[in-house]
Design a protein around this motif. Sequence first.
Motif, short mmCIF file in Angstrom:
data_model
loop_
_atom_site.label_atom_id
_atom_site.label_comp_id
_atom_site.label_asym_id
_atom_site.label_seq_id
_atom_site.Cartn_x
_atom_site.Cartn_y
_atom_site.Cartn_z
N ASN A 1 16.49 0.73 -8.30
CA ASN A 1 17.88 0.30 -8.41
C ASN A 1 18.11 -0.72 -9.49
O ASN A 1 19.19 -0.81 -10.06
N SER A 2 17.05 -1.48 -9.77
CA SER A 2 17.24 -2.55 -10.74
C SER A 2 17.10 -2.06 -12.18
O SER A 2 17.20 -2.84 -13.11
N LEU A 3 16.87 -0.74 -12.38
CA LEU A 3 16.72 -0.25 -13.74
C LEU A 3 18.07 -0.22 -14.45
O LEU A 3 19.08 0.20 -13.87
N ASP A 4 18.04 -0.63 -15.69
CA ASP A 4 19.28 -0.74 -16.47
C ASP A 4 19.51 0.55 -17.26
O ASP A 4 18.72 0.92 -18.13
N LYS A 5 20.62 1.24 -16.94
CA LYS A 5 20.91 2.53 -17.60
C LYS A 5 21.35 2.35 -19.05
O LYS A 5 21.54 3.32 -19.78
N LYS B 1 19.52 0.49 -21.04
CA LYS B 1 18.32 0.01 -21.72
C LYS B 1 17.35 1.17 -21.93
O LYS B 1 17.12 1.95 -21.00
N HIS C 1 10.11 1.54 -17.33
CA HIS C 1 10.60 1.05 -16.03
C HIS C 1 10.14 -0.38 -15.77
O HIS C 1 10.88 -1.19 -15.25
N SER C 2 8.89 -0.66 -16.16
CA SER C 2 8.40 -2.02 -15.89
C SER C 2 9.14 -3.05 -16.75
O SER C 2 9.15 -4.23 -16.43
N GLY D 1 12.32 -2.72 -17.12
CA GLY D 1 13.69 -2.68 -16.59
C GLY D 1 14.55 -1.59 -17.22
O GLY D 1 15.76 -1.50 -16.93
N TYR E 1 15.93 2.17 -17.80
CA TYR E 1 16.05 3.44 -17.08
C TYR E 1 15.50 4.59 -17.92
O TYR E 1 14.96 5.54 -17.40
#
Length: 367
Positions: free
Chosen positions: A2-6, A8, A122-123, A125, A127
């Motif tokens: 959920n914390s992944l930034d779409k 980025k 992903h690591s 952040g 997406y």
Amino acid sequence: MNSLDKNKVVLGMSGGVDSSVAAYLLKKQGYEVIGVTMKVWQDDEEDNYEREDGCCSLSAAEDARRVANKLDIPFYVMNFKSVFKEKVIDYFVDEYLHGRTPNPCIACNKYIKFEELLQKAHSLGAYYVATGHYSRIVKDQKTNRYLIKKSLAKGKDQTYAMYNLTQDQLKHILMPLGEYSSKEEIRNIAKSLGLDVANKPDSQEICFIPDNNYGRFIEKKEGAKIIPGNFVDTNGNILGRHKGIIHYTIGQRKGLGISLGKPAYVVDIIPEKNQVVLGDNKDAFKGKLIAKNINFIPFDELKSPMKVEAKVRYSAKPSVATVYPLEENRVKVEFDNPQRAVTPGQAVVFYNENLLIGGGTIVKAFE
Ligand SMILES: Nc1ncnc2c1ncn2[C@@H]1O[C@H](COP(=O)(O)OP(=O)(O)OP(=O)(O)O)[C@@H](O)[C@H]1O
């Protein structure tokens, strides 16, 4: 997740013109872009990153860094040597040792760029992971599946090496070059930005073998296991000696080192007998094949026979064929017209016009 930034994206930068322009295009689309050059190739004795050629050369990473600086995006060089050795180089060598002809780019896409690099993204952040491949990924609004379509640039399309990506991978991938209709256009964008990589030549086929001499590469790594054997004709009669099956591929004519008074072609390799079968060009044509490890993109499973256009190697022309589902994730493919040099280890990839349907690894060809 959920914390992944779409917004980025981690972009694989090889120092070439394609991924450099991809960086610019993604930034222009509003993404926060992080450039990464993966160091992937290692030699047992020496560190080959110091060489002047190959995608992982010091100069390639420096080219990528200069582009990233110019476009004002963060840039990292990351070490993927050990996973690349395990998933790509060891597989590549092992396939040749078993008389098959591997496609390392397919393994690299699946396990390195769109698995390991995606995990790194992903690591951080992000997406998305992105590359400078010529291919289009689109979402089908009706089925919600991610589809792969051929690039609009004819002659540059790279979808062949993507048939085995999963939906989970595809939803996290961006390929901004697919909508462009020629490499010339991409070079022109690079020139207009003043990027000095604008005129770099296209990369060659196998990035970790810059001189393309894969026989020597394998011999150096696995020398002891390469045993000379017999050339035989299609009836099994001995014709002469070969240098070891790794040096041959189906359809090969040049470099056989044998003179039969007529053109001779490799038409089969029998690893159990360490034999290379030579025949006429017509013997190199086969109408049917079995493929394994099948993956479909627009659907999960093939339930009934399907008419497609199929390619038996990266550079082959698509040819009309029918795909029949078999057990154990395999298919039988029957071509309307026999295909030259259908080669175990290579991928057969199915299309419906521009849409990539799926594909698998060729196990054997017959009739
Ligand atoms: N060593 C690497 N590190 C990071 N990304 C890479 C690396 N090698 C390839 N890629 C990514 O994979 C894409 C396709 O690679 P390929 O080897 O086909 O290069 P290419 O089409 O010549 O692209 P380029 O002009 O960017 O080198 C590149 O555009 C880049 O995004």
